[in-house]
Write a protein that holds these residues in place. Structure first.
Motif, mmCIF file in Angstrom:
data_model
loop_
_atom_site.group_PDB
_atom_site.id
_atom_site.type_symbol
_atom_site.label_atom_id
_atom_site.label_comp_id
_atom_site.label_asym_id
_atom_site.label_seq_id
_atom_site.Cartn_x
_atom_site.Cartn_y
_atom_site.Cartn_z
ATOM 1 N N TYR A 102 -78.799 -41.677 -40.917
ATOM 2 C CA TYR A 102 -79.127 -41.803 -39.491
ATOM 3 C C TYR A 102 -79.477 -40.409 -38.987
ATOM 4 O O TYR A 102 -78.587 -39.614 -38.672
ATOM 5 C CB TYR A 102 -77.931 -42.346 -38.719
ATOM 6 N N PRO A 103 -80.775 -40.052 -38.910
ATOM 7 C CA PRO A 103 -81.152 -38.676 -38.551
ATOM 8 C C PRO A 103 -80.760 -38.286 -37.127
ATOM 9 O O PRO A 103 -80.587 -37.093 -36.838
ATOM 10 C CB PRO A 103 -82.673 -38.665 -38.738
ATOM 11 N N ASN A 104 -80.607 -39.263 -36.250
ATOM 12 C CA ASN A 104 -80.156 -38.976 -34.879
ATOM 13 C C ASN A 104 -78.746 -39.479 -34.624
ATOM 14 O O ASN A 104 -78.325 -39.582 -33.473
ATOM 15 C CB ASN A 104 -81.113 -39.599 -33.858
ATOM 16 N N GLY A 105 -78.039 -39.817 -35.680
ATOM 17 C CA GLY A 105 -76.657 -40.267 -35.543
ATOM 18 C C GLY A 105 -76.525 -41.769 -35.392
ATOM 19 O O GLY A 105 -77.402 -42.437 -34.845
ATOM 20 N N ASP A 106 -75.407 -42.268 -35.897
ATOM 21 C CA ASP A 106 -75.071 -43.694 -35.783
ATOM 22 C C ASP A 106 -74.312 -43.881 -34.471
ATOM 23 O O ASP A 106 -73.093 -43.735 -34.416
ATOM 24 C CB ASP A 106 -74.218 -44.112 -36.982
ATOM 25 N N ASN A 107 -75.053 -44.215 -33.422
ATOM 26 C CA ASN A 107 -74.453 -44.306 -32.089
ATOM 27 C C ASN A 107 -73.408 -45.410 -31.980
ATOM 28 O O ASN A 107 -72.497 -45.329 -31.147
ATOM 29 C CB ASN A 107 -75.547 -44.522 -31.040
ATOM 30 N N LYS A 108 -73.530 -46.426 -32.818
ATOM 31 C CA LYS A 108 -72.572 -47.525 -32.765
ATOM 32 C C LYS A 108 -71.200 -47.113 -33.300
ATOM 33 O O LYS A 108 -70.212 -47.798 -33.056
ATOM 34 C CB LYS A 108 -73.101 -48.717 -33.562
ATOM 35 N N SER A 109 -71.157 -46.011 -34.029
ATOM 36 C CA SER A 109 -69.889 -45.549 -34.619
ATOM 37 C C SER A 109 -69.542 -44.143 -34.138
ATOM 38 O O SER A 109 -68.985 -43.341 -34.886
ATOM 39 C CB SER A 109 -69.970 -45.587 -36.156
ATOM 40 N N ASN A 110 -69.902 -43.856 -32.888
ATOM 41 C CA ASN A 110 -69.565 -42.567 -32.280
ATOM 42 C C ASN A 110 -70.234 -41.401 -33.003
ATOM 43 O O ASN A 110 -69.651 -40.313 -33.112
ATOM 44 C CB ASN A 110 -68.040 -42.369 -32.246
#
Length: 311
Positions: A57-65
């Motif tokens: 996830y290059p911009n982060g996994d927003n669903k997992s903080n």
């Protein structure tokens, strides 16, 4: 951005030796981000006897903080080829290459916990692998010329676990044994046995003593339910049954019946009533238990235990 590795239970160290199993290079990371892709999965690689992918996830996994971080996960692949009750236990590490110093940032759980992959949990990793602030800082060497390199190594934790499932089944299929004794007045053997009947994963039969058993001989009808082949059960295995023993009234519904709750085992393979009913009552034609010289004895099993073992 504050390093909260200890709070998350993550250990980050550097080492010279590259990952043992897989390297995943991304050229043009900023262009990948511009495509709007939330995550990108690598090709399959093999390690520890199984197939895996890296999920980035290059911009982060927003669903997992993972907002504000690079997120990276290890995903088990080709699960359709695994057995129904599969599980894979591994210890793994994920990596980011410092391309300036030629060292690998190693990310793993601080307690070195073994991760259990199974049908409900097919990926493990780190939503907060590395902060975007630190990752994008060119002096750290993780992103050089819009290029970055990730890695993974996976080690199988061998285990030889067998397990079993105990089920208590209510009203199992085909749960009634019907034993009809014709020419009842002419029966001259000590006892008679019904055909073997499968209920759950066990086999059962009825045993009837037309003139009574032991001290009730000549006084009462004796009726027992027996677990067939109980001697073949594994040591200390028990089978539970809640059942009704019944002599059917063939004129009306006023049957003679008793409810039994019992754990059967090799040592206690049958259970019933030596004094099920008085012979005087049984042979009273007005009662309807014997009709046209036939007696019908039944066992209706309403609860039964079933054990299934898995290799």
């Amino acid at each position: 951005m504050e390093d909260n590795s200890k709070k998350l239970g993550i250990r980050r160290i550097t080492r010279d030796f590259p990952p043992a199993h897989y390297l995943f290079k991304v050229e043009g990371l900023s262009l990948l981000v511009k495509t709007g892709v939330e995550k990108y999965e690598s090709d399959v690689f093999e390690a520890a006897g199984h197939k895996w992918r890296l999920s980035l996830y290059p911009n982060g996994d927003n669903k997992s903080n993972g907002n504000g971080f690079i997120s990276l996960y290890l995903v088990i692949d080709e699960r359709e080829n695994l057995p129904l009750t599969w599980e894979v236990n591994v210890s793994f590490r994920l990596f980011v290459l410092d391309q300036i110093r030629d060292k690998y940032l190693t990310i793993e759980d601080s307690d070195g916990a073994v991760k259990r992959f199974h049908w409900m949990k097919t990926e493990w990793g780190f939503a907060q692998l590395l902060s975007l602030e630190s990752f994008n800082d060119t002096s750290n060497g993780y992103l050089v010329g819009d290029c970055c390199i990730f890695g993974a190594e996976v080690f199988l934790m061998e285990r030889n676990c067998k397990w079993e499932c105990l089920s208590i089944i209510k009203e199992p299929d085909d749960n009634t044994i019907i034993f009809k004794l014709d020419n009842f007045s002419k029966l001259d053997k000590k006892y008679y046995e019904s055909a073997v009947h499968a209920i759950g994963d066990s086999k059962w039969k009825l045993t009837v003593y037309p003139r009574g058993n032991v001290k009730f001989k000549g006084k009462a009808l004796s009726v027992f339910l027996e677990l067939v082949e109980a001697d073949k059960l594994p040591p200390k295995r028990k089978v539970y049954a809640e059942y009704k023993l019944r002599v059917r009234n063939q004129i009306n519904d006023n049957h003679m019946e008793f409810t039994v709750e019992r754990w059967f085992s090799a040592a206690n393979a049958n259970w019933g009533y030596p004094q099920f009913m008085a012979l005087k009552v049984l042979h009273d034609a007005s009662k309807g238990f014997i009709l046209y010289d036939s007696l019908i004895v039944e066992a209706e099993v309403n609860l039964i235990s079933k054990v299934k073992r898995f290799p």
